[in-house]
Scaffold this active site. Structure first.
Site, mmCIF file in Angstrom:
data_model
loop_
_atom_site.group_PDB
_atom_site.id
_atom_site.type_symbol
_atom_site.label_atom_id
_atom_site.label_comp_id
_atom_site.label_asym_id
_atom_site.label_seq_id
_atom_site.Cartn_x
_atom_site.Cartn_y
_atom_site.Cartn_z
ATOM 1 N N GLY A 195 0.835 -1.109 0.102
ATOM 2 C CA GLY A 195 0.256 -0.002 0.093
ATOM 3 C C GLY A 195 0.845 1.370 -0.066
ATOM 4 O O GLY A 195 0.248 2.377 -0.397
ATOM 5 N N CYS A 196 2.291 1.171 0.448
ATOM 6 C CA CYS A 196 3.059 2.460 0.663
ATOM 7 C C CYS A 196 4.288 2.206 -0.217
ATOM 8 O O CYS A 196 5.091 1.327 0.338
ATOM 9 C CB CYS A 196 3.133 2.695 1.799
ATOM 10 S SG CYS A 196 4.084 4.109 2.293
ATOM 11 N N GLY A 197 4.639 2.953 -1.222
ATOM 12 C CA GLY A 197 5.988 2.752 -1.811
ATOM 13 C C GLY A 197 6.955 3.312 -1.003
ATOM 14 O O GLY A 197 7.926 3.014 -1.408
ATOM 15 N N LEU A 198 6.751 4.124 -0.050
ATOM 16 C CA LEU A 198 8.203 4.584 0.699
ATOM 17 C C LEU A 198 8.284 3.899 2.239
ATOM 18 O O LEU A 198 9.181 4.332 2.766
ATOM 19 C CB LEU A 198 7.764 6.207 1.032
ATOM 20 C CG LEU A 198 7.304 6.692 -0.284
ATOM 21 C CD1 LEU A 198 7.193 8.496 -0.126
ATOM 22 C CD2 LEU A 198 8.504 6.977 -1.331
ATOM 23 N N CYS A 199 7.629 2.720 2.520
ATOM 24 C CA CYS A 199 7.843 2.218 3.636
ATOM 25 C C CYS A 199 9.097 1.719 3.837
ATOM 26 O O CYS A 199 9.755 0.954 2.828
ATOM 27 C CB CYS A 199 6.693 1.190 3.885
ATOM 28 S SG CYS A 199 5.085 1.618 3.860
#
Length: 272
Positions: free
Chosen positions: A112-116
């Site tokens: 869900g999050c490309g920067l985790c």
């Protein structure tokens, strides 16, 4: 490749409520499996993904994340069923593995999050070099390609739960479509699949089509491969637009015949 114990979809018993009535039925739902990406025996990331085209996923992820710079740096890729998911065991060039260890990040669960997992602001927002794309498409060609991509979303047709990414060649034909429960994964699978085609693809002459919003990472991944044309069914984010402007990427959103919105670099849109 799909391991026998990991089909792309499964059937479940459901209750259907419609017009005030209730009935028992069966429904087909998409599978979602933890996939561990391992490099030279070291686990680097665990992604929730559809258990299909995992060789493509591994290669595409490795390239768009900068772990590899070229397909030739991946020496071997083996898909192994594990107790709680799937391991993708890759052997990569020693030089690339040493560099990976130096900048290793914890990227667990990035569906869900490309920067985790980014540890600094510099890591969070990577700016690819400006593209030198000569792609040029008319609105009619784009609408036709989007319709063709939809026809080839076989898993979406039976489950209604997956995203897709497709490659539109300079001649107006769809070369490849890949699907996944995660939009980032679908794009990585597409890029990996294109790199393994017998006929080498010219990323500067085509366009990426996506069935999701155009987030920052979707633009970054496409631009990192030299693609200068992105077509999205939904909206882009403000950061994605700024990145597209800086990287020289033509960015279209809300592409649904008979209309679309151009957010960056309209010069690549050809007259009808």
């Amino acid at each position: 490749m799909v391991l026998p114990e990991y089909a792309s979809s499964t059937e479940v018993a459901v209750e259907r409520w419609r017009n005030g009535g209730v009935s028992s039925s069966r429904d087909t739902v998409a599978e979602e499996v933890p996939v561990a990406l391992e490099y030279n025996g070291i686990s680097h990331a665990v992604m929730m993904a559809s258990p299909t085209d995992l060789e493509d996923f591994a290669l595409g992820f490795s390239l768009t994340e900068g772990i590899l710079q070229d397909r030739s740096e991946l020496f071997d890729c083996e898909i192994v069923s594990a107790a709680d998911g799937i391991q993708v065991q890759m052997q990569i060039a020693t030089e690339r593995f040493v560099m990976l260890k130096e900048k290793r990040r914890n990227l667990t669960g990035r569906t869900g999050c490309g920067l985790c997992g980014a540890e600094t602001l510099q890591q969070a927002v990577c700016k690819p070099a400006p593209v030198a794309s000569h792609a040029r498409f008319s609105a009619a060609a784009i609408y036709a390609a989007m319709a063709e991509m939809q026809k080839r979303q076989h898993l979406q047709q039976v489950t209604g739960a997956t995203h897709a990414a497709a490659w539109l060649q300079g001649d107006g034909k769809i070369a490849l479509v890949r699907e996944d429960v995660g939009r980032h994964n679908a794009l990585d699978k597409l890029i990996g699949g294109l790199m393994q085609l017998e006929a080498k693809q010219d990323f500067a002459s085509g366009a990426v089509l996506i069935t999701s919003r155009a987030s920052y990472e979707m633009v970054q991944k496409a631009a990192s491969m030299g693609c200068g044309f992105i077509v999205a069914v939904s909206a882009p984010t403000a950061l994605a637009i700024r990145l597209a402007e800086q990287a020289g990427v033509t960015l279209l959103g809300f592409v649904r015949e008979p209309g679309h919105v151009v957010y960056a670099h309209p010069q690549r849109l050809a007259p009808a």
